[in-house]
Motif scaffolding. Sequence first.
Motif, mmCIF file in Angstrom:
data_model
loop_
_atom_site.group_PDB
_atom_site.id
_atom_site.type_symbol
_atom_site.label_atom_id
_atom_site.label_comp_id
_atom_site.label_asym_id
_atom_site.label_seq_id
_atom_site.Cartn_x
_atom_site.Cartn_y
_atom_site.Cartn_z
ATOM 1 N N TYR A 1 0.916 -5.199 1.901
ATOM 2 C CA TYR A 1 -0.525 -5.469 1.951
ATOM 3 C C TYR A 1 -0.737 -6.805 2.643
ATOM 4 O O TYR A 1 -0.169 -7.827 2.253
ATOM 5 N N GLU B 1 -4.038 1.248 -2.604
ATOM 6 C CA GLU B 1 -4.160 0.263 -1.534
ATOM 7 C C GLU B 1 -3.449 -1.042 -1.873
ATOM 8 O O GLU B 1 -2.830 -1.654 -1.014
ATOM 9 N N THR C 1 0.846 -1.191 0.000
ATOM 10 C CA THR C 1 0.000 0.000 0.000
ATOM 11 C C THR C 1 0.878 1.237 0.000
ATOM 12 O O THR C 1 1.885 1.289 0.704
ATOM 13 N N THR D 1 -4.395 7.079 1.858
ATOM 14 C CA THR D 1 -4.128 5.984 0.940
ATOM 15 C C THR D 1 -4.113 6.481 -0.493
ATOM 16 O O THR D 1 -5.130 6.942 -1.021
#
Length: 647
Positions: free
Chosen positions: A200, A160, A150, A157
Amino acid sequence: MPLGLYSRGDDAPLPLVGHYPELVYIYNDSAMENICRLKVGGEQIPPKYDTGMFRTWDTDGAYILGSDTGIEPFNMSMPVLYDGNAPPYLAPADVYRTSRSMRTFEKGLVNLNYNMTWFFPVDSGFFYLVRLHFCEIYHGITRVNEVVFTVFLNNQTAEEQFDPIAWSGRPGVAIQRDYVVMVPKVNEAKQDLWLDLHPYKDSKPMMYYNSFSNGVEIFKLSNFDDRNLAGPNPSQSFVSGSDVKPHHVAQFKKSSEKLKFIIIGCGLGTVVLPILLCLVLFRLKVIRPRKVMSWCGLAVHTPNQIEKAKKSSFCSHFPIREIKVATNDFDEALLIGTGGFGSVYKGSFDGGATSVAIKRANPMSHQGVSEFETEILWLSQLRHANLVSLLGYCNEDGEMILVYDFMDNGTLYEHLHLRQRDQPPLSWIQRLEICIGVARGLHYLHTGTKHRIIHRDIKTTNILLDHNWVPKISDFGLSKAGYPSILITNVKGSIGYLDPECFQSHKLTEKSDLYSLGVVLLEILSTRPAVIVGEDDEHVNLAEWAMLCFENGNLEQIVDPNLKGNIVEECFELYLGFAMKCLAERGVERPSIGEVLQNLVLAMHLQKKGGVVPDGNVQRNDNSGLQGYSDLTPGVEFSEIMMPVGR
């Protein structure tokens, strides 16, 4: 310079980070100023080795946060492939042959607890184009979902689930990703623009929890309102911190010739420079959003008060009239708690659609203006999943009020010590998840922020639980910034959690938070309060009582009866061993928050896998910080309190 190198035009607008679906248009006649151009990892690339535009690609060492800066893999013999996304003139091949990535661990699980972070000082009140360069230089990464991370810009953000292989198709292919970030106007002329990369968590296969970067470029875009690139004047603190010495200033004042020169120059500048600027900037066209500009030059619909506070990087000011409406004029029926600062009310905005926690200072409280300002100072700058979110404040009519996100499940203290009879106790897995969340929040404060923050008041009443039971550290009124230690005149904290070494030496370090965390770990395991009033002296202080049980081998007394038979032996060894390490008499003997976090994650793995240790995660020696309880006190029988392996 090739047309379209940085401009996108009507065909390819860029997203405005944190303000989806707002779009930004950058045309060829937009004015841009390069803030930095970095080759991440490796050595500087001088202008003569650029792609013909004589750009300098500096190293990133001056911008990356912390001493743990990952590793710098390189492959100087790798042929770099360019495609339509990244034309050959975008950046020299050597930019893509080096990188900076997170430290690699077996299975990569530890990397989930960290970010790679860079800080870039920029002018307030402008939009910035951020261009990131990526190229997978490791030939072993060839499949989609092997490395996914991310991208955060200014704690918002930007992307992502960025998968370099999904974009490039294979290793060795150059990639560029462009984003536009708004840096709002604040009192300070300069502020930091943050870049964070975080693995992530749902990457599949679960092998490479990692993130990396090869290059960064940042450009200031000409202001929409004023149509110029002129930044605000430096603050007084910035001026006073310059290299100009007082005696130089005195000599300068004594020189009448220099004074005349400056006066003439200022006069000419006052007349000539505005004319020149007008001529140069007359035809400049900059960011063209689709809606009318409003806040700090940003095109958004006018949000309600709560939405505005959540979107802003800085907390909002709430009028006292809105606070009174939200709390029904501080109705006692809405009172949900009291503390050293004052009373906490459950408030509601938008006709009851949004719930908040409103902390109102008690004018008779010893925790006054200083704690109020400290709380706003830190929580307006910090954003983390395990820190409570400060939405705003109110300081009208003599009131000092703080507004937070509402935590549906209250405090950890309530679930450990004030549980109703019809309410089930927290399971061991729930308790481990809470411990890991608290450690993650503390790890962010100790290592992931620019100023390295010591909380000073970690305790179960300051750990809040949201609707998903995610723990949030709260109450930053006593927090201090500074490393490696701070000499304090007044020792503050809570009885039972206060570091004895800090109390005696008046020397505050991050290890003081580790002592408090050790008490919290024992409190979670035993469901005994940190201080028990009315019992024998040896039982009053939880830390001292647990240490006595530990030394005598009476471990069954430390464990909550509701947990007996539900804890895997290896998990218990690791958990209790590290709780005791946190309570070491000397701070230097306590583990770092990173070690505690790593081993809490491992304890969770041991609990879920029935005691099976993942290869490469545990090293049984004194220097590793992973010494288990059974190594400290061998021969203790665990059968009464442990869950048999494989159950």
